[in-house]
Enzyme design. Structure first.
Site, short mmCIF file in Angstrom:
data_model
loop_
_atom_site.label_atom_id
_atom_site.label_comp_id
_atom_site.label_asym_id
_atom_site.label_seq_id
_atom_site.Cartn_x
_atom_site.Cartn_y
_atom_site.Cartn_z
CE LYS A 1 -0.34 -0.01 5.05
NZ LYS A 1 -1.21 0.02 6.22
CE1 TYR B 1 14.31 31.80 2.23
CE2 TYR B 1 14.45 29.42 1.98
CZ TYR B 1 14.18 30.67 1.45
OH TYR B 1 13.80 30.80 0.13
#
Length: 358
Positions: free
Chosen positions: A35, A255
């Site tokens: 899955k 950043y």
């Protein structure tokens, strides 16, 4: 099109891990869990590599459809069953086996008037408190399912272990006991074990086992690596250096400037970021491999780029491969640093990362 960020999938490792699951499960049949795009590894190539399994387990209808569209005829089980009556004909066209975990699903099958006959799994909730019926209702519900015109043979029986990854937690023993007591009068085949059950709880092996994360070479146990359990890592996530520069002492990187060079420092820039699934929760000091040596993140991960302290790798150059996780750098270690589980990192690799099979 050449993309710097790439995930290399070792199909021989998939096969080796499947064999390890077979050896550990004492002759039980294998329902390979593929899955979530085979935990980020690519559902179709993973299914082909795992064709030696007795069945495939998926969560959603579109996953079953992908297997059929690829021409594979192995047994496919829908772990969540169908959500609406309109999906039953589609499940029939895919020849999918159905897990039945709710009264709504049971009623859909009782009302089904089509010609297809489904193999079904009755899910018993022994303590996960997620999907499944109460243990005390198992006998009655199994008989109702068996009486459905659209059901072939005796319903099979399953439950799901909530804490098998905690090897000293007695709750798993309690779940196994509850399941056995609830199904003692029933004749259907049984399935209890997930990866942790396969590896640590032999009493859970039963007729079928459902290995998932272990097939991809990853440990289900916190603090342990798949390699330490005799498994082989399947995915290697990598990129490459696209720039190398010297940041002077006192210079801030990235950043927010959360990393500052304490002295003149060679900084590498690699083309990968959280837009590729390399989570922003990893901080400065997280290891990567460049030329087989350890470099560390310097500053925040951005959408497309990471910056690396190359102080210990003076010969690093533009074009060098940067390994984010894989052989030699277990994804379990990265997950621990990110405050998450390896499942999430693997499933989070995005579509813009090139997949390469070996």
């Amino acid at each position: 099109m050449n993309r710097a960020a790439r995930a290399t999938i070792d199909t021989s490792a998939l096969r080796a891990n499947l064999n390890a699951a077979k050896e550990a499960s004492g002759g039980a049949r294998i329902m390979a869990v593929i899955k979530a795009n085979a935990y980020g590894h690519g559902i179709v190539p993973a299914a082909r590599a795992l064709s030696g399994a007795d069945a495939f387990a998926v969560a959603r209808m579109e996953e079953a459809a992908a297997i059929r569209e690829a021409g594979m005829e192995q047994v496919v089980i829908l772990l969540e069953g169908v959500f609406h009556a309109e999906q039953i004909p589609q499940a029939a066209s895919l020849d999918a086996e159905l897990v039945v975990h709710s009264h709504e699903q049971l009623e859909m099958l009782e009302q089904y008037s089509g010609s297809h006959r489904f193999r079904v799994w009755l899910k018993i909730d022994t303590g996960m408190n997620r999907l499944g019926f109460p243990p005390e209702d198992a006998v009655e519900l199994e008989r109702r399912l068996a009486a459905c015109a659209g059901v072939a043979g005796r319903p099979r029986l399953m439950t799901h272990l909530a804490s098998a990854d905690l090897q000293t937690d007695p709750f798993t023993t309690d779940q196994i006991r509850r399941f056995r007591e609830a199904t003692a009068e029933l004749k259907g085949e049984r399935s209890i074990a997930n990866s942790a059950g396969v590896l640590a709880w032999p009493d859970s092996h039963s007729d079928w086992v459902r290995p998932g994360i272990m097939l991809y070479g990853v440990s289900p146990f916190e603090g342990r690596s798949g390699e330490g359990l005799g498994l082989r890592p399947v995915m290697t996530l990598a990129s490459e250096l696209i720039a190398v520069k010297t940041v002077p002492a006192g210079g801030r990187v990235g950043y927010g400037g959360v990393w500052t060079a304490s002295r003149d420092t060679r900084i590498g820039v690699a083309a990968i970021g959280y837009g590729d699934g390399y989570t922003r929760h990893l901080g400065s000091g997280t290891p990567v491999l460049v030329r087989g040596k350890t470099a560390t993140l310097a500053g925040r991960i951005s959408m497309d780029l990471i910056t690396l302290n190359l102080e210990e790798i003076p010969d690093a150059r533009v074009g060098d491969e940067v390994i984010l996780w894989g052989t030699g750098l277990p994804v379990e270690n990265l997950a621990r640093k990110a405050g998450t589980i390896p499942y999430e990192l693997l499933c989070g690799v995005t579509q813009r990362v090139a997949m390469r099979l070996v």
